[in-house]
Design an enzyme around this catalytic site. Structure first.
Site, PDB file in Angstrom:
ATOM      1  N   CYS A 127       4.699  17.621  -2.526  1.00 43.72           N
ATOM      2  CA  CYS A 127       5.345  16.587  -1.710  1.00 43.72           C
ATOM      3  C   CYS A 127       5.174  16.829  -0.209  1.00 43.72           C
ATOM      4  O   CYS A 127       5.754  16.122   0.611  1.00 43.72           O
ATOM      5  CB  CYS A 127       6.821  16.491  -2.067  1.00 43.72           C
ATOM      6  SG  CYS A 127       7.091  16.220  -3.829  1.00 43.72           S
ATOM      7  N   LYS A 192      18.284  15.982  -4.031  1.00 44.39           N
ATOM      8  CA  LYS A 192      17.285  15.784  -5.077  1.00 44.39           C
ATOM      9  C   LYS A 192      17.022  17.131  -5.730  1.00 44.39           C
ATOM     10  O   LYS A 192      16.576  18.075  -5.092  1.00 44.39           O
ATOM     11  CB  LYS A 192      15.996  15.221  -4.487  1.00 44.39           C
ATOM     12  CG  LYS A 192      14.912  15.040  -5.526  1.00 44.39           C
ATOM     13  CD  LYS A 192      13.700  14.329  -4.968  1.00 44.39           C
ATOM     14  CE  LYS A 192      12.634  14.182  -6.031  1.00 44.39           C
ATOM     15  NZ  LYS A 192      11.436  13.507  -5.512  1.00 44.39           N
ATOM     16  N   ARG A 202       6.311  11.546 -13.599  1.00 47.55           N
ATOM     17  CA  ARG A 202       5.103  12.222 -13.086  1.00 47.55           C
ATOM     18  C   ARG A 202       3.878  11.793 -13.878  1.00 47.55           C
ATOM     19  O   ARG A 202       2.779  11.717 -13.336  1.00 47.55           O
ATOM     20  CB  ARG A 202       5.294  13.733 -13.115  1.00 47.55           C
ATOM     21  CG  ARG A 202       6.316  14.149 -12.068  1.00 47.55           C
ATOM     22  CD  ARG A 202       6.505  15.653 -11.981  1.00 47.55           C
ATOM     23  NE  ARG A 202       7.604  15.952 -11.087  1.00 47.55           N
ATOM     24  CZ  ARG A 202       8.159  17.162 -10.972  1.00 47.55           C
ATOM     25  NH1 ARG A 202       7.699  18.166 -11.687  1.00 47.55           N
ATOM     26  NH2 ARG A 202       9.155  17.346 -10.132  1.00 47.55           N
ATOM     27  N   ARG A 214       8.249  22.562  -7.935  1.00 48.66           N
ATOM     28  CA  ARG A 214       8.804  22.054  -6.678  1.00 48.66           C
ATOM     29  C   ARG A 214      10.061  22.817  -6.245  1.00 48.66           C
ATOM     30  O   ARG A 214      10.855  22.317  -5.462  1.00 48.66           O
ATOM     31  CB  ARG A 214       9.135  20.577  -6.822  1.00 48.66           C
ATOM     32  CG  ARG A 214       7.985  19.683  -7.274  1.00 48.66           C
ATOM     33  CD  ARG A 214       8.170  18.275  -6.751  1.00 48.66           C
ATOM     34  NE  ARG A 214       7.428  17.247  -7.448  1.00 48.66           N
ATOM     35  CZ  ARG A 214       6.115  17.050  -7.385  1.00 48.66           C
ATOM     36  NH1 ARG A 214       5.362  17.849  -6.655  1.00 48.66           N
ATOM     37  NH2 ARG A 214       5.541  16.061  -8.046  1.00 48.66           N
ATOM     38  N   LYS A 245      20.093  12.614  -7.128  1.00 41.98           N
ATOM     39  CA  LYS A 245      19.073  12.385  -8.143  1.00 41.98           C
ATOM     40  C   LYS A 245      18.772  13.667  -8.880  1.00 41.98           C
ATOM     41  O   LYS A 245      18.590  14.685  -8.227  1.00 41.98           O
ATOM     42  CB  LYS A 245      17.804  11.871  -7.454  1.00 41.98           C
ATOM     43  CG  LYS A 245      16.605  11.737  -8.336  1.00 41.98           C
ATOM     44  CD  LYS A 245      15.389  11.421  -7.525  1.00 41.98           C
ATOM     45  CE  LYS A 245      14.204  11.373  -8.453  1.00 41.98           C
ATOM     46  NZ  LYS A 245      12.958  11.364  -7.754  1.00 41.98           N
ATOM     47  N   SER A 271      13.524   8.865 -14.759  1.00 40.59           N
ATOM     48  CA  SER A 271      12.668   8.537 -15.896  1.00 40.59           C
ATOM     49  C   SER A 271      13.069   9.262 -17.182  1.00 40.59           C
ATOM     50  O   SER A 271      13.043   8.664 -18.256  1.00 40.59           O
ATOM     51  CB  SER A 271      11.223   8.858 -15.541  1.00 40.59           C
ATOM     52  OG  SER A 271      11.097  10.203 -15.115  1.00 40.59           O
ATOM     53  N   TYR A 310      15.638   2.221 -14.367  1.00 40.66           N
ATOM     54  CA  TYR A 310      14.596   1.497 -15.104  1.00 40.66           C
ATOM     55  C   TYR A 310      15.234   0.511 -16.082  1.00 40.66           C
ATOM     56  O   TYR A 310      14.542  -0.306 -16.676  1.00 40.66           O
ATOM     57  CB  TYR A 310      13.686   2.499 -15.830  1.00 40.66           C
ATOM     58  CG  TYR A 310      13.066   3.479 -14.858  1.00 40.66           C
ATOM     59  CD1 TYR A 310      11.972   3.112 -14.084  1.00 40.66           C
ATOM     60  CD2 TYR A 310      13.618   4.747 -14.654  1.00 40.66           C
ATOM     61  CE1 TYR A 310      11.424   3.984 -13.152  1.00 40.66           C
ATOM     62  CE2 TYR A 310      13.085   5.629 -13.727  1.00 40.66           C
ATOM     63  CZ  TYR A 310      11.988   5.237 -12.978  1.00 40.66           C
ATOM     64  OH  TYR A 310      11.461   6.095 -12.046  1.00 40.66           O
TER      65      TYR A 310
HETATM   66  C1  PBG Z   1       8.388  11.591  -5.647  1.00 39.72           C
HETATM   67  C2  PBG Z   1       9.392  11.101  -6.617  1.00 39.72           C
HETATM   68  C3  PBG Z   1       9.687  11.574  -7.905  1.00 39.72           C
HETATM   69  C4  PBG Z   1      10.632  10.701  -8.430  1.00 39.72           C
HETATM   70  C5  PBG Z   1      10.899   9.761  -7.461  1.00 39.72           C
HETATM   71  N1  PBG Z   1      10.152  10.032  -6.349  1.00 39.72           N
HETATM   72  C6  PBG Z   1       9.097  12.658  -8.723  1.00 39.72           C
HETATM   73  C7  PBG Z   1       9.200  14.068  -8.341  1.00 39.72           C
HETATM   74  O1  PBG Z   1       9.898  14.463  -7.420  1.00 39.72           O
HETATM   75  O2  PBG Z   1       8.487  14.826  -8.996  1.00 39.72           O
HETATM   76  C8  PBG Z   1      11.215  10.805  -9.828  1.00 39.72           C
HETATM   77  C9  PBG Z   1      11.700   9.532 -10.396  1.00 39.72           C
HETATM   78  C10 PBG Z   1      11.940   9.553 -11.854  1.00 39.72           C
HETATM   79  O3  PBG Z   1      11.793  10.579 -12.557  1.00 39.72           O
HETATM   80  O4  PBG Z   1      12.312   8.498 -12.354  1.00 39.72           O
HETATM   81  N2  PBG Z   1       8.633  12.833  -5.104  1.00 39.72           N
END
Ligand code: PBG
Length: 322
Positions: A127, A192, A202, A214, A245, A271, A310
């Site tokens: 990122c 996050k 992903r 990460r 999140k 997700s 979603y």
């Molecule tokens: C980008 C990002 C991610 C998500 C939203 N923006 C993935 C991550 O951090 O790997 C995840 C969203 C989801 O899982 O629905 N950094």
């Protein structure tokens, strides 16, 4: 005396009257994935019922979103090419920029939010920018700001940095202000977590890191005091809305944030949360509608003003059924 609590549970009418948490279509933001190419509407295998759309077919999903009564979408882009510093993330005719312009053309009313991050656009899938084998915080700020500015130029109403670099909200606020985008707001992915619940995303966004994980930038799932520090920093740096999140395993974080801070709180039901319900429902193990609505209700009850999900479109349909 016995407190006869069951009196207020006796039938639908009384339950409707005393319900404390009520979902509405206005609570939701719907995530949309835009891809390069033409005439594409392709189901995302890891997230059944969600699709990759080429820009020319975005009208189909925007139409559904509008009809459902949803007020906002968050756009993710899958670029045609990737490099070390994510060039395709900030170019004028990048996938997100073109998607923003299209959605703005299709609807005057829908709020267009863009995810600001590099992982979909970098060859290494991290990122931020890698220097001397580490994710370099301050070098990444430069690129994240460029991405935010290009989204604002394309017409985004709100930018949502999801990279978890320190100082990104301030850097983005500054560049937006300097370029006359004072009215573009920032919804920061403030707390996050480094979560295993992002797996299906992903796959959908082709954004998994090529090596390692990460954990040096996203938060440890065990921490909540740290989440409050992150949120406080982001508010001080200029975030208009702060996000937690994932949502479901972090309802306590949402509640703490709601109790401590006065800015709107968003929660991203990610997700993996969606995919788990889908998979269990497909196996006949649970009732999809009831479980999804219970989940969304719990996220709102925990304190979220805004839920990114979603399930947004399905939930709006289900809300009409009851
Ligand atoms: C980008 C990002 C991610 C998500 C939203 N923006 C993935 C991550 O951090 O790997 C995840 C969203 C989801 O899982 O629905 N950094």
């Amino acid at each position: 005396m016995i407190n006869r609590r069951r009196r207020l549970r006796a039938n639908t009418a009384i339950r409707d009257l005393v319900r404390e948490t009520i979902l509405t279509p206005k609570d939701f933001i719907f995530p949309i994935f835009a891809v390069e190419g033409e005439n594409i509407k392709e189901e995302i295998s890891s997230m059944p019922g969600n699709y990759h759309y080429s820009v020319d077919r975005l009208y189909e999903i925007i139409d559904e979103v509008e009809k459902a009564g949803i007020r906002g979408v968050i756009l993710f882009g899958l670029p045609g090419s990737k490099d070390e510093c994510g060039t395709s993330a900030w170019i004028d005719d990048g996938i997100v920029q073109r998607a923003v312009r299209k959605v703005k053309e299709l609807s005057k009313d829908i709020l267009v939010i863009t995810d600001i991050c590099m992982c979909q656009f970098t060859s290494h899938g991290h990122c931020g920018i890698i220097k001397n084998d580490v994710i370099d915080n301050d070098a990444s700020l430069h690129y994240l700001s460029k991405i935010a500015l290009s989204h604002a130029k394309a017409g985004a109403d709100m930018v949502a940095p999801s990279d978890m670099m320190d100082g990104r909200v301030l850097a983005i606020r500054n560049i937006l202000d300097e370029n006359n985008f004072k009215n573009v707001s920032i919804m920061s992915y403030s707390a996050k977590y480094s979560s295993a619940f992002y797996g299906p995303f992903r796959e959908a966004a082709h954004s998994a890191p090529k090596s390692r994980d990460r954990k040096t930038y996203q938060m440890d799932p065990a921490n909540i005091n740290e989440a409050m520090c992150e949120i406080e920093d982001d508010i001080k740096e200029g975030a208009d809305i702060v996000m937690i999140k994932p949502a479901l395993s972090y309802l306590d974080v949402i509640r703490w944030a709601r109790d401590r801070f006065d800015v709107p709180i968003a929660a991203y039901s990610v997700s993996g949360e969606f995919a788990m319900v889908k998979a269990a429902a497909e196996k006949g193990l649970i009732n999809e509608k009831n479980v999804a609505m219970e989940m969304l209700t719990s996220i709102k009850r925990a304190g979220a003003h805004i839920i990114i999900t979603y399930y947004a479109i399905d939930a709006c349909r289900w809300l009409k059924e009851v």
